[in-house]
Design an enzyme around this catalytic site. Structure first.
Site, PDB file in Angstrom:
ATOM      1  N   GLY A 218       7.230  -8.119   5.925  1.00  0.00           N
ATOM      2  CA  GLY A 218       6.275  -7.148   5.391  1.00  0.00           C
ATOM      3  C   GLY A 218       6.887  -6.291   4.304  1.00  0.00           C
TER       4      GLY A 218
ATOM      5  CB  ALA B 121       2.019  -2.091  12.258  1.00  0.00           C
TER       6      ALA B 121
ATOM      7  CG  ASP C 247      -1.760   8.943   6.951  1.00  0.00           C
ATOM      8  OD1 ASP C 247      -1.552   7.756   7.277  1.00  0.00           O
ATOM      9  OD2 ASP C 247      -2.492   9.253   5.989  1.00  0.00           O
TER      10      ASP C 247
ATOM     11  CE1 TYR D 282      -2.715   0.896  11.702  1.00  0.00           C
ATOM     12  CE2 TYR D 282      -3.434   2.976  10.743  1.00  0.00           C
ATOM     13  CZ  TYR D 282      -2.467   1.997  10.897  1.00  0.00           C
ATOM     14  OH  TYR D 282      -1.265   2.123  10.254  1.00  0.00           O
TER      15      TYR D 282
ATOM     16  CE  LYS E 173       1.362   2.490  13.550  1.00  0.00           C
ATOM     17  NZ  LYS E 173       2.488   1.510  13.500  1.00  0.00           N
TER      18      LYS E 173
ATOM     19  CD1 TRP F 121      -2.512   6.969   2.646  1.00  0.00           C
ATOM     20  CD2 TRP F 121      -2.852   7.559   0.515  1.00  0.00           C
ATOM     21  NE1 TRP F 121      -3.620   7.780   2.611  1.00  0.00           N
ATOM     22  CE2 TRP F 121      -3.856   8.155   1.329  1.00  0.00           C
ATOM     23  CE3 TRP F 121      -2.843   7.791  -0.854  1.00  0.00           C
ATOM     24  CZ2 TRP F 121      -4.849   8.977   0.781  1.00  0.00           C
ATOM     25  CZ3 TRP F 121      -3.837   8.615  -1.382  1.00  0.00           C
ATOM     26  CH2 TRP F 121      -4.828   9.191  -0.575  1.00  0.00           C
TER      27      TRP F 121
END
Length: 285
Positions: free
Chosen positions: A10, A59, A101, A124, A128, A146
Site C-alpha cells: 500500500g 486496512a 481522523d 469505517y 477503525k 487524507w
C-alpha cells in the site's frame, strides 16, 4: 533489528520500506501473502519471522463500501488488529498501528487532541476505533488523515486524471481536514517507533484545507510542474450535492502538537508536500 510491515504494497507500506533505517531488516507481507484475519496465519508469520517491530499498515479503506460490507471491514480493521497485536506481544515485539481522523464526528470546530472523545459517523470510523482498542494500551497508535502518495489510489491522482479528462470538476468544499504525504508519515512512524513511544499520537501535514482547497492547489501545482496542459474550472459544492453512503466528519483536523514535540520538529505544510509529490511524478515521467 527486524521489522515486519503488514500492508507492504500500500501507499504507507511502500513508504515504510523506502524510509527504513539501513540497519533494519525488512520483511513485508500484503494481502497476497498474509490473510490478517486468519489467526493461525498471523501467528505463523510472527513465529517464523520473529520480528522486533510490527507495523500494521493494512486496512479496509473503502469508506462507502464499508456501509454494506461491515463484516469484512470489522474483520480487517478491528479483529485483525487484535490478532497482530497479540502475536507481536507474545513475541516481545513492539506494535505500531495506524488509525484515522474518521473516528471523530467533526462537530468540534477545533483540532482534535489525542484524548478527545471519539464519535465515528460511519462503519469505517467505527471499525477503525475498534481496531485502536484491539491494539492495546502498549501499542503505538498514530491517527492520520487524507493520505496520498505518488502511487496507488488517492485524491491527488484522481484529481489529476479528472482534470485532464473533463471540462470541469466539482469538489466538496465543506469538509475540512489535512492532507498527509505517505512517505513523510512513514518517516514519522519509524522515528516514533525508535523512541519506543506508546499510546495515541496524531500526525498529518501542517495546515488545514477543504477538499476544494486541496483540488485547487493540485491544479495550480500540477500546471507549474507541467503535469497538466490546461486549467479547468473547479466548482465548489456542498456535501449535500454529493451524497454518499457513509457520513463524513465536516471538520477533522488533528492536533499534532504533542507529536511535534516528540519529533522535535513541525510537519511540513501540506502544500509543500504536495509540491514534493508532484515533482516526483514529473521526474518519473
Amino acid at each position: 533489528m527486524k521489522a515486519l510491515i503488514v500492508g507492504s504494497n500500500g501507499q504507507l507500506g511502500r513508504g515504510l520500506i523506502g524510509s527504513a533505517p539501513a540497519d533494519v531488516e525488512i520483511v513485508g507481507h500484503d494481502i497476497d501473502t498474509l490473510d490478517v484475519t486468519d489467526r493461525a496465519a498471523v501467528d505463523a508469520i510472527i513465529a517464523v519471522e520473529q520480528p522486533n517491530l510490527v507495523f500494521n499498515a493494512a486496512a479496509y479503506t473503502a469508506v462507502d463500501k464499508a456501509e454494506s460490507d461491515q463484516q469484512l471491514a470489522e474483520a480487517v480493521n478491528a479483529t485483525a488488529v487484535g490478532l497482530l497485536a497479540n502475536a507481536a506481544r507474545r513475541q516481545g515485539a513492539s506494535f505500531v498501528h495506524v488509525s484515522t481522523d474518521f473516528i471523530f464526528d467533526g462537530l468540534s470546530g477545533l483540532p482534535y487532541a489525542p484524548d478527545a472523545s471519539p464519535n465515528p459517523l460511519s462503519v469505517y470510523g467505527q471499525t477503525k476505533l475498534a481496531g485502536e482498542r484491539a491494539a492495546g494500551d502498549d501499542a503505538l497508535i498514530v491517527r492520520t488523515a487524507w493520505v496520498y502518495a505518488p502511487q496507488g489510489d488517492n485524491f491527488v491522482r484522481t484529481m489529476l486524471r479528472l482534470m485532464a479528462e473533463r471540462p470541469e470538476v466539482r469538489v466538496v468544499a465543506d469538509q475540512v481536514g489535512t492532507p498527509t504525504y505517505a512517505p513523510d508519515l512513514a518517516r514519522v512512524l519509524w522515528q516514533l517507533a525508535e523512541q519506543r513511544q506508546r499510546g495515541v499520537f496524531h500526525y498529518t501535514d501542517a495546515g488545514a484545507a477543504s477538499w476544494y482547497d486541496f483540488a485547487v492547489a493540485i491544479q495550480e501545482e500540477a500546471l507549474a510542474a507541467g503535469l497538466l496542459q490546461a486549467a479547468v474550472p473547479i466548482i465548489p459544492i456542498p456535501t449535500t450535492a454529493y451524497p454518499t453512503p457513509a457520513r463524513r466528519p465536516s471538520y477533522s483536523v488533528l492536533d499534532k502538537e504533542a507529536t511535534w514535540a516528540a519529533l522535535g520538529r513541525v510537519a511540513p505544510h501540506w502544500r509543500q508536500n504536495l509540491r514534493v509529490m508532484l515533482q516526483h511524478l514529473q521526474a518519473a515521467g
